[in-house]
Design a protein around this motif. Structure first.
Motif, PDB file in Angstrom:
ATOM      1  N   GLU A 118       0.844  -1.186   0.000  1.00 60.51           N
ATOM      2  CA  GLU A 118       0.000   0.000   0.000  1.00 60.51           C
ATOM      3  C   GLU A 118       0.885   1.243   0.000  1.00 60.51           C
ATOM      4  O   GLU A 118       1.919   1.289   0.656  1.00 60.51           O
ATOM      5  CB  GLU A 118      -0.920  -0.001   1.219  1.00 60.51           C
ATOM      6  N   LEU A 119       0.456   2.238  -0.766  1.00 67.56           N
ATOM      7  CA  LEU A 119       1.218   3.471  -0.883  1.00 67.56           C
ATOM      8  C   LEU A 119       0.913   4.401   0.281  1.00 67.56           C
ATOM      9  O   LEU A 119      -0.197   4.425   0.796  1.00 67.56           O
ATOM     10  CB  LEU A 119       0.863   4.169  -2.193  1.00 67.56           C
ATOM     11  N   THR A 120       1.931   5.191   0.630  1.00 69.89           N
ATOM     12  CA  THR A 120       1.699   6.208   1.649  1.00 69.89           C
ATOM     13  C   THR A 120       0.885   7.331   1.024  1.00 69.89           C
ATOM     14  O   THR A 120       0.706   7.390  -0.202  1.00 69.89           O
ATOM     15  CB  THR A 120       3.029   6.774   2.170  1.00 69.89           C
ATOM     16  N   GLU A 121       0.420   8.248   1.830  1.00 69.24           N
ATOM     17  CA  GLU A 121      -0.392   9.350   1.327  1.00 69.24           C
ATOM     18  C   GLU A 121       0.402  10.207   0.345  1.00 69.24           C
ATOM     19  O   GLU A 121      -0.121  10.626  -0.696  1.00 69.24           O
ATOM     20  CB  GLU A 121      -0.892  10.200   2.499  1.00 69.24           C
ATOM     21  N   ILE A 122       1.674  10.426   0.633  1.00 68.55           N
ATOM     22  CA  ILE A 122       2.526  11.235  -0.263  1.00 68.55           C
ATOM     23  C   ILE A 122       2.704  10.524  -1.599  1.00 68.55           C
ATOM     24  O   ILE A 122       2.595  11.147  -2.667  1.00 68.55           O
ATOM     25  CB  ILE A 122       3.887  11.530   0.401  1.00 68.55           C
ATOM     26  N   GLU A 123       2.952   9.206  -1.556  1.00 70.58           N
ATOM     27  CA  GLU A 123       3.112   8.449  -2.806  1.00 70.58           C
ATOM     28  C   GLU A 123       1.819   8.457  -3.625  1.00 70.58           C
ATOM     29  O   GLU A 123       1.856   8.562  -4.847  1.00 70.58           O
ATOM     30  CB  GLU A 123       3.545   7.009  -2.501  1.00 70.58           C
ATOM     31  N   LEU A 125      -0.450  10.832  -3.614  1.00 72.84           N
ATOM     32  CA  LEU A 125      -0.569  12.170  -4.188  1.00 72.84           C
ATOM     33  C   LEU A 125       0.380  12.353  -5.371  1.00 72.84           C
ATOM     34  O   LEU A 125       0.032  12.993  -6.367  1.00 72.84           O
ATOM     35  CB  LEU A 125      -0.308  13.231  -3.115  1.00 72.84           C
ATOM     36  N   GLN A 126       1.586  11.793  -5.278  1.00 75.49           N
ATOM     37  CA  GLN A 126       2.548  11.881  -6.388  1.00 75.49           C
ATOM     38  C   GLN A 126       2.013  11.147  -7.617  1.00 75.49           C
ATOM     39  O   GLN A 126       2.107  11.651  -8.737  1.00 75.49           O
ATOM     40  CB  GLN A 126       3.906  11.302  -5.971  1.00 75.49           C
ATOM     41  N   GLN A 127       1.427   9.957  -7.408  1.00 77.10           N
ATOM     42  CA  GLN A 127       0.859   9.217  -8.534  1.00 77.10           C
ATOM     43  C   GLN A 127      -0.317   9.971  -9.143  1.00 77.10           C
ATOM     44  O   GLN A 127      -0.454  10.043 -10.359  1.00 77.10           O
ATOM     45  CB  GLN A 127       0.395   7.826  -8.083  1.00 77.10           C
ATOM     46  N   GLU A 128      -1.147  10.534  -8.289  1.00 72.58           N
ATOM     47  CA  GLU A 128      -2.286  11.310  -8.767  1.00 72.58           C
ATOM     48  C   GLU A 128      -1.808  12.523  -9.561  1.00 72.58           C
ATOM     49  O   GLU A 128      -2.364  12.861 -10.612  1.00 72.58           O
ATOM     50  CB  GLU A 128      -3.107  11.768  -7.557  1.00 72.58           C
ATOM     51  N   ASN A 129      -0.744  13.169  -9.088  1.00 71.37           N
ATOM     52  CA  ASN A 129      -0.164  14.321  -9.760  1.00 71.37           C
ATOM     53  C   ASN A 129       0.351  13.939 -11.153  1.00 71.37           C
ATOM     54  O   ASN A 129       0.124  14.653 -12.143  1.00 71.37           O
ATOM     55  CB  ASN A 129       0.949  14.922  -8.905  1.00 71.37           C
TER      56      ASN A 129
END
Length: 159
Positions: A118-123, A125-129
């Motif tokens: 599972e990705l962290t919240e920052i990861e 957000l980076q993928q979403e970006n």
């Protein structure tokens, strides 16, 4: 690793509610009487006194129980670890057998081993970006293409 019965049940029945549909319990070590020890540790507990002229009835006026303080562990009884078990089953399907639970546990472990981390919240957000940037670029290229087509059509119309 010891089987987690609750996770195995949730793998079998993903919509089950563990607080309402089933209860898994582990009582820890429980005493198991050896042959002949029941009479040695048997104690009569009074529940209520019989009324005048009433004959005492077991379960109403008194009950028998075992007082383990009168017995010797290892001689009169043994402590046996039963392990976790299904104490309450409220689902409309038959309760799974030990073999079915073991198969579900094995499948659950296999699933967990192959599941991507599972990705962290920052990861996340980076993928979403990155996804939003790619979508923005695609829309920009499409707009440029439409502009070029309109310009070509205008050249054709005005010639």
């Amino acid at each position: 690793m010891m089987m987690n019965i609750a996770l195995a049940i949730m793998y079998l029945y993903p919509t089950a509610n563990p607080t309402r549909d089933f209860t898994v319990q582990d009582n820890g070590p429980e005493p198991v009487l050896r042959k002949g020890a029941e009479e040695k540790g048997r104690v009569r507990y009074e529940i209520r006194s019989p009324e005048v002229g009433e004959e005492p009835v077991e379960g109403v006026n008194y009950r028998y129980g075992i007082d383990y303080n009168l017995l010797v562990e290892g001689e009169d009884y043994d402590l046996v670890e039963r392990g976790p078990f299904i104490a309450v089953w409220n689902l409309d399907v038959p309760q799974p057998t030990e073999a079915e639970l073991q198969a579900a546990w094995d499948a659950y472990q296999e699933y967990e081993a192959t599941k991507p981390p599972e990705l962290t919240e920052i990861e996340q957000l980076q993928q979403e970006n990155l996804l939003l940037k790619a979508q923005n670029n695609a829309l920009s290229e499409r707009a440029d293409f439409i502009e070029d087509i309109i310009a070509e059509m205008a050249m054709q119309v005005y010639q």
